[in-house]
Motif scaffolding. Structure first.
Motif, mmCIF file in Angstrom:
data_model
loop_
_atom_site.group_PDB
_atom_site.id
_atom_site.type_symbol
_atom_site.label_atom_id
_atom_site.label_comp_id
_atom_site.label_asym_id
_atom_site.label_seq_id
_atom_site.Cartn_x
_atom_site.Cartn_y
_atom_site.Cartn_z
ATOM 1 N N ALA A 102 -1.906 -5.947 -7.348
ATOM 2 C CA ALA A 102 -3.058 -6.049 -8.744
ATOM 3 C C ALA A 102 -4.250 -7.183 -8.890
ATOM 4 O O ALA A 102 -4.808 -6.120 -9.541
ATOM 5 N N VAL A 103 -4.048 -7.937 -8.080
ATOM 6 C CA VAL A 103 -6.411 -8.134 -7.772
ATOM 7 C C VAL A 103 -6.312 -8.126 -6.095
ATOM 8 O O VAL A 103 -5.387 -8.418 -5.478
ATOM 9 N N ARG A 104 -7.369 -7.082 -6.363
ATOM 10 C CA ARG A 104 -7.799 -6.565 -4.649
ATOM 11 C C ARG A 104 -8.347 -7.718 -4.583
ATOM 12 O O ARG A 104 -8.471 -7.751 -2.625
ATOM 13 N N ASP A 105 -8.723 -8.836 -4.314
ATOM 14 C CA ASP A 105 -10.038 -9.544 -4.013
ATOM 15 C C ASP A 105 -8.771 -10.458 -3.628
ATOM 16 O O ASP A 105 -7.911 -10.967 -3.350
ATOM 17 N N GLY A 106 -9.420 -10.842 -2.370
ATOM 18 C CA GLY A 106 -8.735 -12.251 -1.931
ATOM 19 C C GLY A 106 -7.478 -11.829 -0.247
ATOM 20 O O GLY A 106 -7.373 -10.486 -0.036
ATOM 21 N N LEU A 107 -7.113 -12.855 0.510
ATOM 22 C CA LEU A 107 -6.050 -11.963 1.116
ATOM 23 C C LEU A 107 -4.355 -11.926 0.415
ATOM 24 O O LEU A 107 -4.314 -12.427 -0.738
ATOM 25 N N HIS A 108 -3.651 -11.236 1.191
ATOM 26 C CA HIS A 108 -2.247 -10.745 0.855
ATOM 27 C C HIS A 108 -1.564 -11.763 2.177
ATOM 28 O O HIS A 108 -1.415 -10.659 3.229
ATOM 29 N N ILE A 109 -0.916 -12.397 1.553
ATOM 30 C CA ILE A 109 -0.298 -12.879 2.477
ATOM 31 C C ILE A 109 1.323 -12.683 2.256
ATOM 32 O O ILE A 109 1.728 -13.102 0.556
ATOM 33 N N ARG A 110 2.168 -11.837 3.055
ATOM 34 C CA ARG A 110 3.664 -12.258 2.934
ATOM 35 C C ARG A 110 4.528 -13.237 3.306
ATOM 36 O O ARG A 110 3.784 -13.606 4.091
ATOM 37 N N ALA A 111 5.194 -13.736 3.079
ATOM 38 C CA ALA A 111 6.700 -14.756 3.404
ATOM 39 C C ALA A 111 7.032 -13.895 5.228
ATOM 40 O O ALA A 111 6.686 -14.639 6.020
ATOM 41 N N SER A 112 6.892 -13.031 5.354
ATOM 42 C CA SER A 112 6.726 -12.180 6.878
ATOM 43 C C SER A 112 5.843 -12.696 7.709
ATOM 44 O O SER A 112 6.228 -12.784 8.798
ATOM 45 N N ASP A 113 4.631 -12.939 7.183
ATOM 46 C CA ASP A 113 3.790 -12.616 8.162
ATOM 47 C C ASP A 113 3.687 -14.350 8.518
ATOM 48 O O ASP A 113 2.498 -15.200 9.331
ATOM 49 N N THR A 156 -0.624 -16.667 11.853
ATOM 50 C CA THR A 156 -0.255 -16.148 9.830
ATOM 51 C C THR A 156 -1.056 -15.104 9.811
ATOM 52 O O THR A 156 -1.427 -13.933 9.007
ATOM 53 N N LEU A 157 -3.148 -15.717 10.259
ATOM 54 C CA LEU A 157 -3.759 -14.617 9.791
ATOM 55 C C LEU A 157 -3.674 -12.669 10.622
ATOM 56 O O LEU A 157 -4.247 -12.021 10.716
ATOM 57 N N ARG A 158 -3.226 -13.231 12.113
ATOM 58 C CA ARG A 158 -3.508 -12.555 13.169
ATOM 59 C C ARG A 158 -2.551 -11.422 12.862
ATOM 60 O O ARG A 158 -2.576 -10.080 12.759
ATOM 61 N N THR A 159 -1.295 -12.013 11.834
ATOM 62 C CA THR A 159 -0.022 -11.344 11.678
ATOM 63 C C THR A 159 -0.727 -10.686 10.398
ATOM 64 O O THR A 159 0.259 -9.026 10.157
ATOM 65 N N ALA A 160 -1.211 -10.881 9.049
ATOM 66 C CA ALA A 160 -1.625 -10.236 8.264
ATOM 67 C C ALA A 160 -1.906 -9.470 7.999
ATOM 68 O O ALA A 160 -2.016 -7.982 7.341
ATOM 69 N N ALA A 161 -3.295 -9.814 8.898
ATOM 70 C CA ALA A 161 -4.740 -8.244 9.361
ATOM 71 C C ALA A 161 -4.375 -7.193 8.984
ATOM 72 O O ALA A 161 -5.077 -6.722 8.289
ATOM 73 N N PRO A 162 -3.818 -6.352 9.920
ATOM 74 C CA PRO A 162 -3.524 -4.989 10.098
ATOM 75 C C PRO A 162 -2.551 -4.459 8.590
ATOM 76 O O PRO A 162 -2.968 -3.067 8.298
ATOM 77 N N TRP A 163 -2.716 -4.996 7.418
ATOM 78 C CA TRP A 163 -1.654 -5.213 6.325
ATOM 79 C C TRP A 163 -2.927 -4.923 5.157
ATOM 80 O O TRP A 163 -2.151 -5.253 3.771
ATOM 81 N N GLN A 164 -4.129 -5.769 5.342
ATOM 82 C CA GLN A 164 -4.467 -5.812 4.021
ATOM 83 C C GLN A 164 -5.342 -4.786 3.170
ATOM 84 O O GLN A 164 -5.471 -5.175 2.368
ATOM 85 N N ARG A 165 -6.176 -3.879 3.799
ATOM 86 C CA ARG A 165 -5.917 -2.649 3.173
ATOM 87 C C ARG A 165 -5.004 -2.013 2.287
ATOM 88 O O ARG A 165 -4.980 -2.088 1.103
ATOM 89 N N MET A 166 -4.197 -1.744 3.339
ATOM 90 C CA MET A 166 -2.575 -1.168 2.542
ATOM 91 C C MET A 166 -2.091 -2.221 1.335
ATOM 92 O O MET A 166 -1.357 -1.507 0.108
ATOM 93 N N ARG A 167 -1.774 -3.423 1.096
ATOM 94 C CA ARG A 167 -1.903 -4.543 0.293
ATOM 95 C C ARG A 167 -2.716 -4.438 -0.780
ATOM 96 O O ARG A 167 -2.596 -4.053 -1.738
ATOM 97 N N ALA A 168 -4.473 -4.874 -0.425
ATOM 98 C CA ALA A 168 -5.405 -4.445 -1.738
ATOM 99 C C ALA A 168 -5.216 -3.014 -2.379
ATOM 100 O O ALA A 168 -4.991 -3.478 -3.900
ATOM 101 N N GLU A 169 -4.299 -1.998 -2.075
ATOM 102 C CA GLU A 169 -4.622 -1.116 -3.074
ATOM 103 C C GLU A 169 -3.678 -0.738 -3.693
ATOM 104 O O GLU A 169 -3.533 -0.112 -4.682
ATOM 105 N N THR A 170 -2.435 -1.649 -3.238
ATOM 106 C CA THR A 170 -1.292 -2.210 -4.399
ATOM 107 C C THR A 170 -0.932 -2.917 -5.158
ATOM 108 O O THR A 170 -0.035 -3.313 -6.046
#
Length: 557
Positions: free
Chosen positions: A351-362, A335-349
């Motif tokens: 509301a809370v920039r800190d922490g991991l941003h995990i989606r259901a598709s990950d 799950t972390l390996r799938t979500a890792a490439p999208w962290q910077r893009m998700r953090a920019e959009t």
């Protein structure tokens, strides 16, 4: 008493009674998919509860609800989703003959809690042993088989009484007869276990009286007992025909006032003989044969399409996308390996920039290859002049296969058939030392009881299957069967007996392999393999190495 010769009328009446009194639980409808069954399913709209469709592989999360992971990740707060069993409804279970024991237990527990659900189980079994789970069938009042129904009956309009008014009359329909004792005695007479059936019969009698808009009478009790108890019967009650019927007592003398007294309903009692006749009229004509077949089957098997569970966890497989739940485990690293490439893009959009941003598709779920232990059952022809050569080849092949057994988790068993019978020389084992000791001396010579060898191999295969193993029968012979199952020297009967056992093996879905070791390929052996659903290999003058390699290749190793 109504004429139940029409299965469609039987099903319509059962659904009307369930609609009047949901406490009857529901109905098991045995029918293949088609116009006749659709005509009955269309009548479900008359039931008072909304319809909820289920399938045998429905998950616990779908039944009971739980965490909506996608909505929770998107909203940042816990979001719960509603399950199918949250609100009372009519549960329409398709392919009920394939319902696993776990789901049957969950649905039975839901009905035992009296949460207001009703169950309509669609049993689509093609064979007698493919049937709805007894756990579910015991918790519904009725069972109807639409086998005798025709398309012409579906075009005839069935009576559609006002069920709303009947439901209103149900509370005023009192049990004024001594039904509790009578229905219990009737259930005992027909070998019906438990107290659910007598209670269902009383409920059905009240519902039938409310449907007729009349006080509870003997006709209602007869119909109810016939519909509830007939399909549950496990024996036919014995009747004493020598007992003379007692003559009724003469009426009391008239006191001359000219007024006719109304009989007290509380003192009325339905003759038990009428109830026996009513239930017996709906008994299947082959009840005794069905009971005998059920006893022979015992607890084996759960119907076509049952999933075979391995008795080992197996090796891990690559994870896959999916929703957690129903026993599935989240692969955290995947799950972390799938979500890792999208962290910077998700953090920019976000509301809370800190922490991991995990989606259901990950989310990735762990998978394992669940394999059962396999047992190779060798049925070796130990008859005739070539017996010693064949047994030596089989012994060498078994020793070679056992050398690889530890890596493949295979067990090996040996059966020799000669003379007029067969013998288990080696039970399933992985011990190479024990195998060499037991194979040191093997008898040979005599007739070829091929059917007896297949029968013994089938018994060993069924025993292995009950222990959670996957059996494979390997028949090593030259095909010249000449001894029947009864021990007589009859080639024609011997071939017929062998084909009979082969059909049983095919119906039991036991994997097979027929090795023709004669100097020339035997056509009868190819036919036998086709009947058995097994693979056929012609191996003239095969040695141990060729035999072991052929078995390994045929089994996909």
């Amino acid at each position: 008493m109504p004429d139940f010769a029409s299965p469609l009328f039987h099903a319509a009446l059962a659904l009307d009674l369930v609609a009047i009194d949901p406490g009857l639980g529901g109905l098991v409808l045995r029918a293949r998919s088609g116009f006749v069954r659709d005509a009955v399913v269309g009548r479900l709209s008359r039931l008072p509860l909304p319809l909820t469709r289920l399938h045998p592989q429905v998950s616990d999360e779908a039944l009971y609800g739980g965490l909506d992971l996608a909505a929770t990740l998107a909203a940042g707060t816990i979001v719960q989703e509603q399950g199918l069993l949250t609100t009372p409804s009519t549960l329409l279970l398709s392919m009920a003959e394939r319902c696993p024991p776990g789901l049957a237990a969950r649905l039975a527990g839901c009905m035992d809690r009296e949460a207001g659900h009703m169950l309509i189980a669609l049993d689509e079994g093609a064979e007698p042993d493919e049937a709805c789970s007894p756990t579910l069938a015991d918790r519904v009042a009725f069972r109807v088989d639409l086998e005798g129904a025709t398309l012409a009956e579906t075009r005839a309009p069935l009576d559609a009484p006002d069920l709303a008014e009947a439901r209103a009359r149900l509370a005023q329909t009192m049990v004024t007869l001594d039904l509790h004792r009578q229905t219990a005695e009737l259930a005992v007479a027909f070998g019906v276990d438990g107290l659910r059936a007598p209670m269902f019969a009383i409920r059905a009698a009240r519902a039938h009286a409310a449907l007729r808009d009349a006080p509870l009478a003997a006709a209602d009790v007869e119909v109810a007992c016939a519909m509830v108890l007939a399909h549950r019967a496990t024996r036919i009650p014995e009747r004493d025909e020598d007992t003379e019927t007692e003559s009724p007592e003469p009426p009391p003398p008239d006191d001359g006032d000219g007024a006719e007294e109304t009989p007290d309903q509380d003192s009325l009692e339905i003759p038990q003989e009428l109830l026996l006749e009513a239930v017996s009229a709906l008994l299947p004509p082959d009840l005794l044969d069905q009971l005998q077949a059920r006893a022979l089957r015992g607890a084996r098997g759960s119907g076509a399409g049952a999933v075979q569970k391995g008795n080992r966890r197996g090796r891990p497989l690559p994870s896959r996308p999916g929703r957690p739940g129903n026993g599935a485990r989240v692969d955290l690293v995947g799950t972390l390996r799938t979500a890792a490439p999208w962290q910077r893009m998700r953090a920019e959009t976000a509301a809370v920039r800190d922490g991991l941003h995990i989606r259901a598709s990950d989310i990735r779920l762990k998978r394992y290859e669940d394999r059962s232990d396999r047992v190779l059952i060798f049925a070796v022809d130990a008859s005739g002049s070539a017996a010693l050569a064949r047994l030596a080849e089989a012994k060498g092949a078994i020793e070679l296969l056992l050398g690889e057994a530890y890596a493949r988790r295979d067990y090996v068993s040996l059966i020799a058939f000669r003379g007029t019978a067969s013998e288990v020389l080696l039970p399933p084992t992985r011990s190479l030392v024990q195998t060499k000791r037991r194979l040191a001396e093997l008898p040979g010579g005599g007739g070829t009881p091929l059917a007896a060898g297949l029968q013994t191999a089938m018994a060993e295969a069924e025993a292995a299957r009950r222990r959670g193993m996957s059996p494979t029968i390997c028949v090593l012979t030259d095909g010249r069967a000449n001894i029947a199952l009864d021990g007589s020297a009859d080639r024609k009967q011997a071939a017929a007996d062998a084909e009979k056992i082969a059909r049983i093996a095919r119906a039991s879905r036991i994997e097979g392999l027929v090795l023709d070791c004669g100097n020339r390929p035997e056509r009868s052996l190819a036919t036998l393999a086709d009947v058995m659903g097994a693979r056929y290999l012609a191996l003239p003058r095969a040695n141990a190495e060729r035999l072991s390699a052929a078995v390994s290749a045929a089994l996909g190793d």
